[in-house]
Write a protein that holds these residues in place. Sequence first.
Motif, PDB file in Angstrom:
ATOM      1  N   MET A   1      -8.980 -47.633  27.791  1.00 22.13           N
ATOM      2  CA  MET A   1      -8.214 -48.395  28.455  1.00 22.13           C
ATOM      3  C   MET A   1      -7.221 -49.227  27.655  1.00 22.13           C
ATOM      4  O   MET A   1      -7.727 -50.152  26.815  1.00 22.13           O
ATOM      5  CB  MET A   1      -8.884 -49.081  29.772  1.00 22.13           C
ATOM      6  CG  MET A   1      -8.019 -50.139  30.363  1.00 22.13           C
ATOM      7  SD  MET A   1      -8.814 -50.928  31.916  1.00 22.13           S
ATOM      8  CE  MET A   1      -9.746 -52.129  30.996  1.00 22.13           C
ATOM      9  N   ILE A   2      -6.139 -49.593  27.921  1.00 20.75           N
ATOM     10  CA  ILE A   2      -5.180 -50.298  27.157  1.00 20.75           C
ATOM     11  C   ILE A   2      -5.477 -51.887  27.735  1.00 20.75           C
ATOM     12  O   ILE A   2      -5.165 -52.060  29.073  1.00 20.75           O
ATOM     13  CB  ILE A   2      -3.481 -49.989  27.323  1.00 20.75           C
ATOM     14  CG1 ILE A   2      -3.383 -48.634  26.698  1.00 20.75           C
ATOM     15  CG2 ILE A   2      -3.006 -51.047  26.788  1.00 20.75           C
ATOM     16  CD1 ILE A   2      -1.956 -48.192  26.884  1.00 20.75           C
ATOM     17  N   ASP A  17      -9.588 -51.181  25.021  1.00 22.14           N
ATOM     18  CA  ASP A  17     -10.982 -51.634  25.543  1.00 22.14           C
ATOM     19  C   ASP A  17     -11.744 -50.403  25.208  1.00 22.14           C
ATOM     20  O   ASP A  17     -12.116 -49.825  26.186  1.00 22.14           O
ATOM     21  CB  ASP A  17     -10.950 -52.036  26.904  1.00 22.14           C
ATOM     22  CG  ASP A  17     -12.690 -52.621  27.194  1.00 22.14           C
ATOM     23  OD1 ASP A  17     -13.513 -52.560  26.254  1.00 22.14           O
ATOM     24  OD2 ASP A  17     -12.696 -52.961  28.421  1.00 22.14           O
ATOM     25  N   SER A  18     -12.156 -50.051  23.934  1.00 27.69           N
ATOM     26  CA  SER A  18     -12.853 -48.914  23.632  1.00 27.69           C
ATOM     27  C   SER A  18     -13.642 -49.031  22.502  1.00 27.69           C
ATOM     28  O   SER A  18     -13.351 -50.197  21.535  1.00 27.69           O
ATOM     29  CB  SER A  18     -11.806 -47.727  23.216  1.00 27.69           C
ATOM     30  OG  SER A  18     -12.491 -46.773  22.629  1.00 27.69           O
ATOM     31  N   ASP A  59      -4.824 -42.054  28.750  1.00 24.14           N
ATOM     32  CA  ASP A  59      -6.056 -41.502  29.101  1.00 24.14           C
ATOM     33  C   ASP A  59      -7.005 -42.580  29.327  1.00 24.14           C
ATOM     34  O   ASP A  59      -6.980 -43.313  28.837  1.00 24.14           O
ATOM     35  CB  ASP A  59      -6.561 -40.435  28.064  1.00 24.14           C
ATOM     36  CG  ASP A  59      -7.540 -39.367  28.385  1.00 24.14           C
ATOM     37  OD1 ASP A  59      -8.660 -39.745  28.345  1.00 24.14           O
ATOM     38  OD2 ASP A  59      -7.203 -38.085  28.588  1.00 24.14           O
ATOM     39  N   GLU A  60      -8.106 -41.967  30.166  1.00 29.84           N
ATOM     40  CA  GLU A  60      -9.247 -42.927  30.515  1.00 29.84           C
ATOM     41  C   GLU A  60      -9.998 -43.324  29.188  1.00 29.84           C
ATOM     42  O   GLU A  60     -10.485 -44.304  29.200  1.00 29.84           O
ATOM     43  CB  GLU A  60     -10.135 -42.676  31.728  1.00 29.84           C
ATOM     44  CG  GLU A  60      -9.524 -42.638  32.885  1.00 29.84           C
ATOM     45  CD  GLU A  60     -10.343 -41.803  33.903  1.00 29.84           C
ATOM     46  OE1 GLU A  60     -11.691 -41.754  33.772  1.00 29.84           O
ATOM     47  OE2 GLU A  60      -9.897 -41.534  35.008  1.00 29.84           O
ATOM     48  N   SER A  61     -10.055 -42.255  28.416  1.00 29.30           N
ATOM     49  CA  SER A  61     -11.083 -42.592  27.098  1.00 29.30           C
ATOM     50  C   SER A  61     -10.221 -42.169  25.931  1.00 29.30           C
ATOM     51  O   SER A  61     -10.056 -40.897  25.642  1.00 29.30           O
ATOM     52  CB  SER A  61     -12.272 -41.648  27.121  1.00 29.30           C
ATOM     53  OG  SER A  61     -12.880 -41.605  25.912  1.00 29.30           O
ATOM     54  N   GLN A  62      -9.628 -43.198  25.094  1.00 23.19           N
ATOM     55  CA  GLN A  62      -9.131 -42.703  23.982  1.00 23.19           C
ATOM     56  C   GLN A  62      -9.851 -42.060  22.769  1.00 23.19           C
ATOM     57  O   GLN A  62      -9.222 -41.160  22.065  1.00 23.19           O
ATOM     58  CB  GLN A  62      -8.619 -44.126  23.354  1.00 23.19           C
ATOM     59  CG  GLN A  62      -7.237 -44.693  23.947  1.00 23.19           C
ATOM     60  CD  GLN A  62      -7.425 -44.688  25.373  1.00 23.19           C
ATOM     61  OE1 GLN A  62      -8.303 -45.553  25.732  1.00 23.19           O
ATOM     62  NE2 GLN A  62      -6.367 -44.552  26.147  1.00 23.19           N
ATOM     63  N   LEU A  94      -8.344 -61.025  25.428  1.00 28.67           N
ATOM     64  CA  LEU A  94      -7.445 -60.332  26.562  1.00 28.67           C
ATOM     65  C   LEU A  94      -8.296 -60.097  27.888  1.00 28.67           C
ATOM     66  O   LEU A  94      -7.930 -60.168  28.873  1.00 28.67           O
ATOM     67  CB  LEU A  94      -7.181 -59.056  25.971  1.00 28.67           C
ATOM     68  CG  LEU A  94      -6.194 -59.175  24.858  1.00 28.67           C
ATOM     69  CD1 LEU A  94      -5.798 -57.805  24.240  1.00 28.67           C
ATOM     70  CD2 LEU A  94      -4.565 -59.475  25.458  1.00 28.67           C
ATOM     71  N   LYS A  95      -9.674 -59.679  27.467  1.00 30.09           N
ATOM     72  CA  LYS A  95     -10.468 -59.328  28.645  1.00 30.09           C
ATOM     73  C   LYS A  95     -10.737 -60.854  29.422  1.00 30.09           C
ATOM     74  O   LYS A  95     -10.736 -60.932  30.771  1.00 30.09           O
ATOM     75  CB  LYS A  95     -12.103 -59.066  28.210  1.00 30.09           C
ATOM     76  CG  LYS A  95     -11.815 -57.834  27.530  1.00 30.09           C
ATOM     77  CD  LYS A  95     -13.317 -57.213  27.210  1.00 30.09           C
ATOM     78  CE  LYS A  95     -13.408 -55.754  27.154  1.00 30.09           C
ATOM     79  NZ  LYS A  95     -14.852 -55.413  26.755  1.00 30.09           N
ATOM     80  N   GLU A  96     -10.843 -62.072  28.648  1.00 33.85           N
ATOM     81  CA  GLU A  96     -11.200 -63.382  29.599  1.00 33.85           C
ATOM     82  C   GLU A  96      -9.878 -63.580  30.409  1.00 33.85           C
ATOM     83  O   GLU A  96      -9.780 -63.897  31.356  1.00 33.85           O
ATOM     84  CB  GLU A  96     -11.369 -64.539  28.521  1.00 33.85           C
ATOM     85  CG  GLU A  96     -12.766 -64.264  27.882  1.00 33.85           C
ATOM     86  CD  GLU A  96     -13.061 -65.343  26.824  1.00 33.85           C
ATOM     87  OE1 GLU A  96     -11.790 -65.865  26.243  1.00 33.85           O
ATOM     88  OE2 GLU A  96     -14.080 -65.407  26.307  1.00 33.85           O
ATOM     89  N   ASN A  97      -8.670 -63.292  29.610  1.00 33.25           N
ATOM     90  CA  ASN A  97      -7.224 -63.761  30.417  1.00 33.25           C
ATOM     91  C   ASN A  97      -7.208 -62.595  31.602  1.00 33.25           C
ATOM     92  O   ASN A  97      -6.727 -63.038  32.577  1.00 33.25           O
ATOM     93  CB  ASN A  97      -6.139 -63.348  29.595  1.00 33.25           C
ATOM     94  CG  ASN A  97      -6.066 -64.315  28.474  1.00 33.25           C
ATOM     95  OD1 ASN A  97      -6.704 -65.509  28.491  1.00 33.25           O
ATOM     96  ND2 ASN A  97      -5.416 -64.044  27.450  1.00 33.25           N
ATOM     97  N   LYS A  98      -7.695 -61.423  31.650  1.00 30.11           N
ATOM     98  CA  LYS A  98      -7.635 -60.576  32.828  1.00 30.11           C
ATOM     99  C   LYS A  98      -8.707 -61.051  33.783  1.00 30.11           C
ATOM    100  O   LYS A  98      -8.316 -60.781  35.008  1.00 30.11           O
ATOM    101  CB  LYS A  98      -7.849 -59.219  32.315  1.00 30.11           C
ATOM    102  CG  LYS A  98      -6.871 -58.465  31.556  1.00 30.11           C
ATOM    103  CD  LYS A  98      -6.952 -57.170  31.633  1.00 30.11           C
ATOM    104  CE  LYS A  98      -5.813 -56.452  30.675  1.00 30.11           C
ATOM    105  NZ  LYS A  98      -4.803 -56.058  31.247  1.00 30.11           N
TER     106      LYS A  98
END
Length: 101
Positions: A1-2, A17-18, A59-62, A94-98
């Motif tokens: 996921m981007i 996020d991979s 794609d869901e999985s890079q 980035l995850k914290e911001n989301k």
Amino acid sequence: MILNTFEQDGKIENIYDSTNVMATKYDINKRKLAVIFGSGHQYLYHDVTLEDYRKFEADESQGKAIHKYIKKYKYDKSNEPVDIEIIKEQVVKLKENKKEE
């Protein structure tokens, strides 16, 4: 996921996020795709079509998408590992911001 995309002057940079694929840089005009893996290895794929890149990107999985869309292209492996700690820090931010959104 981007997690983040930056696009400018025919170049696209993504952070994912991979656990397998950390980041990519794609040059639309040169059709070159640089992939930075969680291991710190970097590969440069040649003559990657924009269509295949967009499929990979969406794609869901890079990790799986590399095998489906990208592995068929010629590539070079960089001999110098990438310091992925910087990318990992960006992923956390980035995850914290989301979460705050």
